[in-house]
Design a protein around this motif. Structure first.
Motif, PDB file in Angstrom:
ATOM      1  N   GLU A   4       0.832  -1.202   0.000  1.00  0.00           N
ATOM      2  CA  GLU A   4       0.000   0.000   0.000  1.00  0.00           C
ATOM      3  C   GLU A   4       0.866   1.252   0.000  1.00  0.00           C
ATOM      4  N   ILE A   5       0.381   2.269  -0.667  1.00  0.00           N
ATOM      5  CA  ILE A   5       1.034   3.568  -0.711  1.00  0.00           C
ATOM      6  C   ILE A   5       0.005   4.586  -0.237  1.00  0.00           C
ATOM      7  N   SER A   6       0.316   5.275   0.838  1.00  0.00           N
ATOM      8  CA  SER A   6      -0.622   6.284   1.339  1.00  0.00           C
ATOM      9  C   SER A   6      -0.655   7.477   0.380  1.00  0.00           C
ATOM     10  N   ASN A   7      -1.693   8.251   0.465  1.00  0.00           N
ATOM     11  CA  ASN A   7      -1.804   9.436  -0.388  1.00  0.00           C
ATOM     12  C   ASN A   7      -0.637  10.383  -0.158  1.00  0.00           C
ATOM     13  N   SER A   8      -0.202  10.516   1.083  1.00  0.00           N
ATOM     14  CA  SER A   8       0.894  11.442   1.388  1.00  0.00           C
ATOM     15  C   SER A   8       2.237  10.947   0.852  1.00  0.00           C
ATOM     16  N   GLN A   9       2.373   9.650   0.641  1.00  0.00           N
ATOM     17  CA  GLN A   9       3.611   9.079   0.107  1.00  0.00           C
ATOM     18  C   GLN A   9       3.590   8.935  -1.410  1.00  0.00           C
ATOM     19  N   LEU A  10       2.438   9.074  -2.013  1.00  0.00           N
ATOM     20  CA  LEU A  10       2.286   8.852  -3.448  1.00  0.00           C
ATOM     21  C   LEU A  10       2.972   9.950  -4.258  1.00  0.00           C
ATOM     22  N   LYS A  11       3.757   9.525  -5.236  1.00  0.00           N
ATOM     23  CA  LYS A  11       4.448  10.436  -6.154  1.00  0.00           C
ATOM     24  C   LYS A  11       3.898  10.223  -7.562  1.00  0.00           C
ATOM     25  N   ALA A  12       3.863  11.292  -8.343  1.00  0.00           N
ATOM     26  CA  ALA A  12       3.336  11.216  -9.707  1.00  0.00           C
ATOM     27  C   ALA A  12       4.070  10.169 -10.542  1.00  0.00           C
ATOM     28  N   ALA A  13       5.352  10.004 -10.297  1.00  0.00           N
ATOM     29  CA  ALA A  13       6.154   9.036 -11.059  1.00  0.00           C
ATOM     30  C   ALA A  13       5.715   7.593 -10.819  1.00  0.00           C
ATOM     31  N   GLN A  14       4.998   7.342  -9.723  1.00  0.00           N
ATOM     32  CA  GLN A  14       4.536   5.982  -9.409  1.00  0.00           C
ATOM     33  C   GLN A  14       3.231   5.628 -10.132  1.00  0.00           C
ATOM     34  N   ILE A  15       2.605   6.622 -10.726  1.00  0.00           N
ATOM     35  CA  ILE A  15       1.297   6.427 -11.364  1.00  0.00           C
ATOM     36  C   ILE A  15       1.503   6.039 -12.828  1.00  0.00           C
ATOM     37  N   PRO A  16       0.917   4.931 -13.265  1.00  0.00           N
ATOM     38  CA  PRO A  16       1.065   4.535 -14.675  1.00  0.00           C
ATOM     39  C   PRO A  16       0.581   5.639 -15.625  1.00  0.00           C
ATOM     40  N   ASP A  17       1.233   5.715 -16.765  1.00  0.00           N
ATOM     41  CA  ASP A  17       0.892   6.723 -17.772  1.00  0.00           C
ATOM     42  C   ASP A  17      -0.512   6.446 -18.316  1.00  0.00           C
ATOM     43  N   PRO A  18      -1.444   7.376 -18.102  1.00  0.00           N
ATOM     44  CA  PRO A  18      -2.822   7.137 -18.571  1.00  0.00           C
ATOM     45  C   PRO A  18      -2.939   7.063 -20.089  1.00  0.00           C
ATOM     46  N   ASP A  19      -1.950   7.599 -20.796  1.00  0.00           N
ATOM     47  CA  ASP A  19      -1.994   7.569 -22.252  1.00  0.00           C
ATOM     48  C   ASP A  19      -1.074   6.508 -22.837  1.00  0.00           C
ATOM     49  N   GLY A  20      -0.448   5.718 -21.959  1.00  0.00           N
ATOM     50  CA  GLY A  20       0.460   4.654 -22.392  1.00  0.00           C
ATOM     51  C   GLY A  20      -0.252   3.317 -22.499  1.00  0.00           C
ATOM     52  N   ASN A  21       0.522   2.249 -22.352  1.00  0.00           N
ATOM     53  CA  ASN A  21      -0.037   0.910 -22.529  1.00  0.00           C
ATOM     54  C   ASN A  21      -0.710   0.371 -21.266  1.00  0.00           C
ATOM     55  N   LEU A  22      -0.732   1.144 -20.199  1.00  0.00           N
ATOM     56  CA  LEU A  22      -1.390   0.809 -18.927  1.00  0.00           C
ATOM     57  C   LEU A  22      -0.742  -0.363 -18.197  1.00  0.00           C
ATOM     58  N   ARG A  23       0.422  -0.776 -18.628  1.00  0.00           N
ATOM     59  CA  ARG A  23       1.122  -1.845 -17.918  1.00  0.00           C
ATOM     60  C   ARG A  23       1.304  -1.432 -16.460  1.00  0.00           C
ATOM     61  N   GLY A  24       0.922  -2.277 -15.563  1.00  0.00           N
ATOM     62  CA  GLY A  24       1.102  -2.010 -14.146  1.00  0.00           C
ATOM     63  C   GLY A  24      -0.048  -1.300 -13.461  1.00  0.00           C
ATOM     64  N   TRP A  25      -1.117  -1.018 -14.196  1.00  0.00           N
ATOM     65  CA  TRP A  25      -2.202  -0.265 -13.562  1.00  0.00           C
ATOM     66  C   TRP A  25      -2.887  -1.064 -12.457  1.00  0.00           C
ATOM     67  N   VAL A  26      -3.014  -2.381 -12.632  1.00  0.00           N
ATOM     68  CA  VAL A  26      -3.681  -3.201 -11.614  1.00  0.00           C
ATOM     69  C   VAL A  26      -2.844  -3.228 -10.338  1.00  0.00           C
ATOM     70  N   HIS A  27      -1.545  -3.374 -10.491  1.00  0.00           N
ATOM     71  CA  HIS A  27      -0.663  -3.354  -9.324  1.00  0.00           C
ATOM     72  C   HIS A  27      -0.783  -2.007  -8.604  1.00  0.00           C
ATOM     73  N   PHE A  28      -0.768  -0.918  -9.374  1.00  0.00           N
ATOM     74  CA  PHE A  28      -0.917   0.406  -8.769  1.00  0.00           C
ATOM     75  C   PHE A  28      -2.277   0.533  -8.081  1.00  0.00           C
ATOM     76  N   ALA A  29      -3.321   0.065  -8.722  1.00  0.00           N
ATOM     77  CA  ALA A  29      -4.670   0.153  -8.135  1.00  0.00           C
ATOM     78  C   ALA A  29      -4.727  -0.538  -6.780  1.00  0.00           C
ATOM     79  N   HIS A  30      -3.995  -1.619  -6.652  1.00  0.00           N
ATOM     80  CA  HIS A  30      -3.993  -2.369  -5.391  1.00  0.00           C
ATOM     81  C   HIS A  30      -3.056  -1.765  -4.338  1.00  0.00           C
ATOM     82  N   SER A  31      -2.444  -0.632  -4.650  1.00  0.00           N
ATOM     83  CA  SER A  31      -1.629   0.061  -3.641  1.00  0.00           C
ATOM     84  C   SER A  31      -2.515   0.867  -2.693  1.00  0.00           C
TER      85      SER A  31
END
Length: 112
Positions: A4-31
């Protein structure tokens, strides 16, 4: 929930590119544990299905639910447009927080 990543610890670089291939979005969602945030599966679903998520926690809750929806539908539900939009909103909000954090740090470092 592990990873888990708290909102206060979340960095923009950790967020999958919304205009990219979305690889890793499920893993990020489960953070973020949407069930815990909302209090129940039903409440989490209401946030996701209501289309009115506006806070960072609500947006992350909705993304978490889309990951669960995708998993439980066996891939028969196309969540891609919703996922892209949620990621855009989450990324914009986190970037804004990072900007305001930098502004506060730079202004507090200036001599008076």
């Amino acid at each position: 929930m592990e990873g888990e990543i708290s909102n206060s610890q979340l960095k923009a670089a950790q967020i999958p590119d919304p205009d990219g291939n979305l690889r890793g979005w499920v893993h990020f969602a489960h953070s973020f544990n949407g069930y815990e945030f909302a209090g129940s599966l039903e409440a989490c679903a209401a946030i996701a299905n209501g289309g009115k998520a506006s806070s960072l926690s609500e947006l992350r809750c909705a993304l978490f639910f889309e990951a669960r929806r995708d998993r439980h539908s066996g891939g028969y539900t196309d969540v891609t447009p919703t996922v892209r939009e949620l990621l855009r909103q989450i990324k914009a909000m986190v970037e804004q927080q990072e900007q305001s954090g930098r502004s506060k740090k730079s202004s507090s470092a200036e001599p008076r």
